[in-house]
Design a protein around this motif. Structure first.
Motif, PDB file in Angstrom:
ATOM      1  N   THR A 128       7.879   4.426  13.929  1.00 56.47           N
ATOM      2  CA  THR A 128       6.688   4.047  13.177  1.00 56.47           C
ATOM      3  C   THR A 128       6.943   4.171  11.680  1.00 56.47           C
ATOM      4  O   THR A 128       6.606   3.274  10.898  1.00 56.47           O
ATOM      5  CB  THR A 128       5.493   4.928  13.579  1.00 56.47           C
ATOM      6  N   HIS A 129       7.538   5.278  11.278  1.00 54.19           N
ATOM      7  CA  HIS A 129       7.839   5.484   9.865  1.00 54.19           C
ATOM      8  C   HIS A 129       8.843   4.444   9.361  1.00 54.19           C
ATOM      9  O   HIS A 129       8.757   3.974   8.220  1.00 54.19           O
ATOM     10  CB  HIS A 129       8.373   6.896   9.636  1.00 54.19           C
ATOM     11  N   VAL A 130       9.802   4.096  10.208  1.00 62.75           N
ATOM     12  CA  VAL A 130      10.803   3.090   9.833  1.00 62.75           C
ATOM     13  C   VAL A 130      10.125   1.744   9.586  1.00 62.75           C
ATOM     14  O   VAL A 130      10.425   1.045   8.606  1.00 62.75           O
ATOM     15  CB  VAL A 130      11.892   2.964  10.923  1.00 62.75           C
ATOM     16  N   ARG A 131       9.195   1.371  10.467  1.00 67.32           N
ATOM     17  CA  ARG A 131       8.481   0.095  10.301  1.00 67.32           C
ATOM     18  C   ARG A 131       7.640   0.101   9.028  1.00 67.32           C
ATOM     19  O   ARG A 131       7.607  -0.893   8.286  1.00 67.32           O
ATOM     20  CB  ARG A 131       7.596  -0.177  11.524  1.00 67.32           C
ATOM     21  N   ILE A 132       6.950   1.206   8.781  1.00 67.57           N
ATOM     22  CA  ILE A 132       6.103   1.301   7.592  1.00 67.57           C
ATOM     23  C   ILE A 132       6.951   1.224   6.326  1.00 67.57           C
ATOM     24  O   ILE A 132       6.612   0.521   5.374  1.00 67.57           O
ATOM     25  CB  ILE A 132       5.267   2.603   7.622  1.00 67.57           C
ATOM     26  N   LYS A 133       8.066   1.934   6.309  1.00 69.16           N
ATOM     27  CA  LYS A 133       8.942   1.887   5.137  1.00 69.16           C
ATOM     28  C   LYS A 133       9.462   0.471   4.884  1.00 69.16           C
ATOM     29  O   LYS A 133       9.452  -0.017   3.742  1.00 69.16           O
ATOM     30  CB  LYS A 133      10.127   2.841   5.303  1.00 69.16           C
ATOM     31  N   ALA A 134       9.918  -0.196   5.939  1.00 68.07           N
ATOM     32  CA  ALA A 134      10.438  -1.559   5.787  1.00 68.07           C
ATOM     33  C   ALA A 134       9.350  -2.498   5.267  1.00 68.07           C
ATOM     34  O   ALA A 134       9.617  -3.350   4.407  1.00 68.07           O
ATOM     35  CB  ALA A 134      10.975  -2.054   7.126  1.00 68.07           C
ATOM     36  N   ALA A 135       8.120  -2.326   5.768  1.00 68.04           N
ATOM     37  CA  ALA A 135       7.010  -3.184   5.352  1.00 68.04           C
ATOM     38  C   ALA A 135       6.698  -3.009   3.868  1.00 68.04           C
ATOM     39  O   ALA A 135       6.549  -3.988   3.131  1.00 68.04           O
ATOM     40  CB  ALA A 135       5.775  -2.882   6.193  1.00 68.04           C
ATOM     41  N   PHE A 136       6.615  -1.763   3.413  1.00 72.39           N
ATOM     42  CA  PHE A 136       6.250  -1.527   2.014  1.00 72.39           C
ATOM     43  C   PHE A 136       7.407  -1.798   1.061  1.00 72.39           C
ATOM     44  O   PHE A 136       7.181  -2.250  -0.064  1.00 72.39           O
ATOM     45  CB  PHE A 136       5.698  -0.106   1.842  1.00 72.39           C
ATOM     46  N   ASP A 137       8.631  -1.565   1.500  1.00 69.70           N
ATOM     47  CA  ASP A 137       9.774  -1.928   0.653  1.00 69.70           C
ATOM     48  C   ASP A 137       9.794  -3.429   0.401  1.00 69.70           C
ATOM     49  O   ASP A 137       9.985  -3.881  -0.733  1.00 69.70           O
ATOM     50  CB  ASP A 137      11.090  -1.497   1.322  1.00 69.70           C
ATOM     51  N   GLU A 138       9.599  -4.211   1.466  1.00 70.01           N
ATOM     52  CA  GLU A 138       9.636  -5.658   1.314  1.00 70.01           C
ATOM     53  C   GLU A 138       8.424  -6.168   0.548  1.00 70.01           C
ATOM     54  O   GLU A 138       8.534  -7.066  -0.296  1.00 70.01           O
ATOM     55  CB  GLU A 138       9.715  -6.348   2.683  1.00 70.01           C
TER      56      GLU A 138
END
Length: 274
Positions: A128-138
């Protein structure tokens, strides 16, 4: 021999480009509208734009050929310098001869400074944290390349939140539904933090739910290819390109870019981002 006949051939009419076209820029990209009012008498073998950093660019400078010959299209010019002035002209080639349209002068914008942080400890072993990080980085990448907005937001993982929500102060709650832990949702919530539905000026920019600002409507018309398109309001959201729910997140770059360019347009029209 027959009688002598004198005649004069007609001049072949050339293609005519529209002089009233739209354009919009990010920090490293420019989108420009190309419109043919008349194709002329000769078949068009090639059409596109030429561009450069000096006035009156030609085919000898930088050329982008459109894949097909169309009367109306938008052309993207990329890998440009931030805050730099560019000169652009549409062109067409018929029987080896080039005809150019009116020159457009446009500057790229200052790159945005949109940053985010995670509330608590970001655990990269947690999917979940990985998905959130990828979303906000992009999402920050898109904001920084296609707006000049400076803002910091704090993302909070909130399993009790049905989808996601945000406020003008920069606080964002991301829920546990996986389909909302994507770039489109991050962009949508970041838009709330820069005034969409969260600042009184947002409502002021609409009359009977129809956007009354000039720049953002021009942008949505250019990017959609529809001169009749305009921005609508639904409560605290806007559409089209508002990414108002996971079902609207196609993952397409054009959607994300247009979303950000509209926000930059709204900023130009007077929506405060801080």
């Amino acid at each position: 021999y027959g009688n002598e006949i004198n005649f004069k051939t007609l001049i072949a009419e050339s293609a005519l480009f529209d002089t009233d076209v739209k354009s919009v820029s990010g920090a490293h990209d420019i989108f420009v509208e190309v419109k043919l009012l008349d194709r002329g008498d000769l078949p068009i073998a090639e059409i596109g734009v030429v561009w450069g950093t000096e006035e009156v660019p030609t085919l000898e400078d930088n050329k982008i050929m459109h894949p097909t010959v169309e009367d109306h299209f938008k052309q993207r010019i990329t890998d440009l310098e931030e805050e730099h002035l560019y000169f652009i002209r549409p062109y067409k080639i018929s029987e080896g001869e080039a005809v150019y349209g009116r020159q457009i002068i446009i500057s790229t914008i200052k790159k945005g400074e949109f940053t985010w942080s995670f509330n608590g400890t970001l655990n990269l072993d947690n999917p979940t944290h990985v998905r959130i990080k990828a979303a906000f980085d992009e999402a920050c990448m898109y904001f920084n390349n296609f707006t000049s907005i400076t803002k910091h937001v704090t993302d909070n993982y909130s399993p009790g939140t049905p989808t996601a929500d945000a406020n003008f102060a920069g606080w964002i709650n991301m829920g546990a539904v996986e389909s909302y832990q994507r770039t489109g949702t991050a962009l949508h919530e970041m838009a709330h933090t820069v005034g969409i539905g969260q600042h009184w000026r947002f409502d002021d920019l609409f009359t009977d739910n129809r956007y009354n600002g000039e720049r953002a409507n021009e942008i949505v018309q250019l990017m959609s290819g529809n001169d009749e398109e305009y921005i609508r309001k639904a409560g605290v959201h806007f559409w089209p390109y508002g990414i108002n729910g996971a079902h609207e997140d196609t993952g397409e770059e054009d959607l994300y870019i247009t979303h950000c360019l509209i926000l930059q347009g709204m900023k130009t029209d007077g929506l405060p981002s801080n």
